[in-house]
Design a protein around this motif. Structure first.
Motif, PDB file in Angstrom:
ATOM      1  N   GLY A 198      37.531  51.150  42.787  1.00 49.81           N
ATOM      2  CA  GLY A 198      36.846  50.379  41.764  1.00 49.81           C
ATOM      3  C   GLY A 198      36.657  48.928  42.162  1.00 49.81           C
ATOM      4  O   GLY A 198      37.326  48.409  43.063  1.00 49.81           O
ATOM      5  N   SER A 199      35.726  48.271  41.497  1.00 47.60           N
ATOM      6  CA  SER A 199      35.562  46.827  41.690  1.00 47.60           C
ATOM      7  C   SER A 199      36.740  46.115  41.031  1.00 47.60           C
ATOM      8  O   SER A 199      37.182  46.501  39.962  1.00 47.60           O
ATOM      9  N   SER A 200      37.255  45.088  41.696  1.00 49.33           N
ATOM     10  CA  SER A 200      38.399  44.367  41.157  1.00 49.33           C
ATOM     11  C   SER A 200      38.686  43.159  42.030  1.00 49.33           C
ATOM     12  O   SER A 200      38.184  43.043  43.148  1.00 49.33           O
ATOM     13  N   HIS A 201      39.521  42.257  41.516  1.00 56.17           N
ATOM     14  CA  HIS A 201      39.985  41.146  42.343  1.00 56.17           C
ATOM     15  C   HIS A 201      40.754  41.663  43.559  1.00 56.17           C
ATOM     16  O   HIS A 201      40.628  41.124  44.659  1.00 56.17           O
ATOM     17  N   ALA A 202      41.550  42.710  43.350  1.00 54.40           N
ATOM     18  CA  ALA A 202      42.340  43.246  44.463  1.00 54.40           C
ATOM     19  C   ALA A 202      41.430  43.777  45.568  1.00 54.40           C
ATOM     20  O   ALA A 202      41.686  43.562  46.762  1.00 54.40           O
ATOM     21  N   ALA A 203      40.343  44.466  45.191  1.00 56.60           N
ATOM     22  CA  ALA A 203      39.420  44.990  46.188  1.00 56.60           C
ATOM     23  C   ALA A 203      38.659  43.864  46.876  1.00 56.60           C
ATOM     24  O   ALA A 203      38.364  43.943  48.071  1.00 56.60           O
ATOM     25  N   ALA A 204      38.342  42.811  46.128  1.00 62.69           N
ATOM     26  CA  ALA A 204      37.607  41.679  46.700  1.00 62.69           C
ATOM     27  C   ALA A 204      38.486  40.830  47.612  1.00 62.69           C
ATOM     28  O   ALA A 204      37.979  40.153  48.513  1.00 62.69           O
ATOM     29  N   LEU A 205      39.798  40.855  47.393  1.00 63.47           N
ATOM     30  CA  LEU A 205      40.705  40.025  48.180  1.00 63.47           C
ATOM     31  C   LEU A 205      40.802  40.486  49.631  1.00 63.47           C
ATOM     32  O   LEU A 205      40.916  39.659  50.539  1.00 63.47           O
ATOM     33  N   TYR A 214      33.314  36.945  43.468  1.00 66.73           N
ATOM     34  CA  TYR A 214      32.289  37.819  42.892  1.00 66.73           C
ATOM     35  C   TYR A 214      32.768  39.249  43.062  1.00 66.73           C
ATOM     36  O   TYR A 214      32.268  40.006  43.894  1.00 66.73           O
ATOM     37  N   GLN A 215      33.765  39.622  42.265  1.00 66.91           N
ATOM     38  CA  GLN A 215      34.445  40.892  42.483  1.00 66.91           C
ATOM     39  C   GLN A 215      33.590  42.105  42.152  1.00 66.91           C
ATOM     40  O   GLN A 215      33.904  43.228  42.581  1.00 66.91           O
ATOM     41  N   GLY A 220      34.110  46.137  34.974  1.00 67.64           N
ATOM     42  CA  GLY A 220      34.447  46.688  36.278  1.00 67.64           C
ATOM     43  C   GLY A 220      33.905  48.097  36.388  1.00 67.64           C
ATOM     44  O   GLY A 220      33.682  48.766  35.381  1.00 67.64           O
ATOM     45  N   HIS A 221      33.662  48.565  37.616  1.00 69.50           N
ATOM     46  CA  HIS A 221      33.033  49.869  37.795  1.00 69.50           C
ATOM     47  C   HIS A 221      33.769  50.702  38.828  1.00 69.50           C
ATOM     48  O   HIS A 221      34.423  50.184  39.737  1.00 69.50           O
ATOM     49  N   ARG A 222      33.647  52.020  38.654  1.00 68.98           N
ATOM     50  CA  ARG A 222      34.124  53.009  39.612  1.00 68.98           C
ATOM     51  C   ARG A 222      32.966  53.949  39.926  1.00 68.98           C
ATOM     52  O   ARG A 222      31.851  53.777  39.418  1.00 68.98           O
ATOM     53  N   ALA A 223      33.230  54.978  40.719  1.00 69.18           N
ATOM     54  CA  ALA A 223      32.169  55.906  41.117  1.00 69.18           C
ATOM     55  C   ALA A 223      31.505  56.551  39.908  1.00 69.18           C
ATOM     56  O   ALA A 223      30.290  56.791  39.906  1.00 69.18           O
ATOM     57  N   TRP A 244      40.123  30.419  47.530  1.00 63.65           N
ATOM     58  CA  TRP A 244      39.480  31.546  46.854  1.00 63.65           C
ATOM     59  C   TRP A 244      39.242  31.091  45.420  1.00 63.65           C
ATOM     60  O   TRP A 244      40.171  30.993  44.631  1.00 63.65           O
ATOM     61  N   CYS A 245      37.986  30.769  45.095  1.00 64.74           N
ATOM     62  CA  CYS A 245      37.664  30.045  43.867  1.00 64.74           C
ATOM     63  C   CYS A 245      36.958  30.943  42.863  1.00 64.74           C
ATOM     64  O   CYS A 245      36.030  31.682  43.207  1.00 64.74           O
ATOM     65  N   GLU A 246      37.362  30.820  41.610  1.00 64.50           N
ATOM     66  CA  GLU A 246      36.753  31.594  40.535  1.00 64.50           C
ATOM     67  C   GLU A 246      35.313  31.151  40.274  1.00 64.50           C
ATOM     68  O   GLU A 246      34.892  30.052  40.620  1.00 64.50           O
TER      69      GLU A 246
END
Length: 370
Positions: free
Chosen positions: A302-309, A127-128, A276-279, A97-99
């Protein structure tokens, strides 16, 4: 691997962005076990480990891979190191998982992905900004025809970076960063724009010609910073559908914002945020002839690394290609290469024209980065 077994994960590079990976992994404790970090700076590695349960520090990647045998490795080092480190991890059988940016050129991207195997290991890129319920809601509305055909778009990454930011030796140099704000900053918003305008329902990177960008014109400039790369760029883009877009990337803008606006037949959709964004960051304005559009997603993630993982882990469990990999991960890098080629040559660059033999395939400035 058994479905319920926690994956052993590790991080290479303990700089600032590594904390986002650590937080993402710690949010998924039921799925992963963060076991190690490698960094040439022992102090950074120790500080990273202190914020974990039991991660072990290493001074080099090879030692980490040999002793820990991780299932998944985050690469959080400067882009000039991504190819060698990614290939080394893939060769050991672990996923990557590369930055961003993925690497310094299309040639390097193709070199990295050539080390993948069918069914894994794969390399996926962070691409979070694609993640979160707002993006999913937009794509669902598009798929249902609620928004109509996209017509005009604007993509803006106007941030501010001072001279101290560029005091880091690898920044602002073609050989080590691979480009300026188009490569290192705006790549997130540009990837999101391309993602929003494609019709890739299953996320495999294969989209129709209408959904792809078709051609780009561009200008770059170095107006303030004493660097090799640009500090601002502008471009005009035509999509296969006929839709037109403007793209601006800057590190000269005191009033910082990340913004995407898409004017469709039935509504204007605008997303304005910073990192980062939310609704609440999404705004839908129906056309005068449209009674209304369901503007709120069912949930607010929200958009985040955690959500993208999450999708990366799901792909690992099912042994399928993850999102933001392969053709899907390459799309925005090809767009950035075309932007630079258009700016350097002063002519329109079309999708698919930059391949082996083209100087802009080997590096974004069209010269050897050797």
């Amino acid at each position: 691997m058994a479905q319920g077994k926690r994956l052993r994960v590790a991080v290479v590079g303990a700089g600032a962005i590594a904390d986002s990976h650590r937080v993402a992994y710690q949010a998924r404790r039921d799925d992963v076990d963060l076991v190690a970090v490698a960094d040439v700076d022992e102090g950074r590695a120790l500080a990273f480990c202190a914020a974990t349960e039991h991660a072990k520090p290493y001074r080099d990647l090879d030692s980490l891979l040999a002793e820990q045998e991780p299932d998944l490795v985050s690469i959080c080092t400067p882009p000039g190191l991504h190819v060698e480190q990614t290939k080394r991890v893939l060769e050991c059988g672990a996923w990557v998982w590369c930055e961003k940016p993925p690497c310094r050129s299309l040639a390097e991207y193709d070199e990295m992905t050539s080390a993948e195997l069918e069914g894994g290991p794969y390399v996926s890129f962070v691409y979070q900004q694609r993640s979160g319920s707002g993006v999913a809601h937009f794509r669902e509305l598009r798929a249902k025809g609620e928004l109509g055909r996209p017509l005009v778009a604007h993509c803006q990454t106007t941030w501010y970076r001072d001279a101290g930011y560029y005091a880091v030796p690898w920044r602002g140099r073609w050989a080590t960063e691979g480009g300026g704000p188009a490569m290192g900053h705006g790549i997130h918003q540009m990837d999101l724009l391309l993602h929003l305008l494609t019709d890739d329902a299953d996320g495999d990177g294969e989209v129709s010609g209408d959904g792809e960008w078709a051609e780009v014109q561009a200008m770059t400039a170095r107006l303030v910073h004493d660097v090799e790369t640009e500090d601002v760029s502008t471009s005009l883009v035509r999509f296969g559908s006929g839709a037109l877009a403007t793209v601006v990337n800057s590190v000269l803008s005191p009033d910082e914002v990340s913004r995407i606006r898409i004017d469709c037949e039935r509504a204007t959709v605008e997303l304005a945020h910073l990192y980062g964004h939310r609704a609440e960051n999404w705004r839908y304005t129906p056309a005068p002839h449209v009674a209304g559009i369901p503007t709120e997603p069912a949930e607010d993630v929200g958009s985040s690394h955690a959500a993208a993982l999450g999708p990366v882990l799901d792909a690992y469990r099912t042994r399928r290609r993850p999102p933001c990999s392969g053709a899907d991960g390459r799309r925005v890098l090809e767009f950035v290469a075309a932007l630079y080629k258009a700016a350097f040559t002063g002519r329109i660059v079309r999708r698919g024209e930059i391949g082996p033999g083209d100087p802009f395939y080997r590096d974004m400035a069209g010269v050897s980065v050797g």
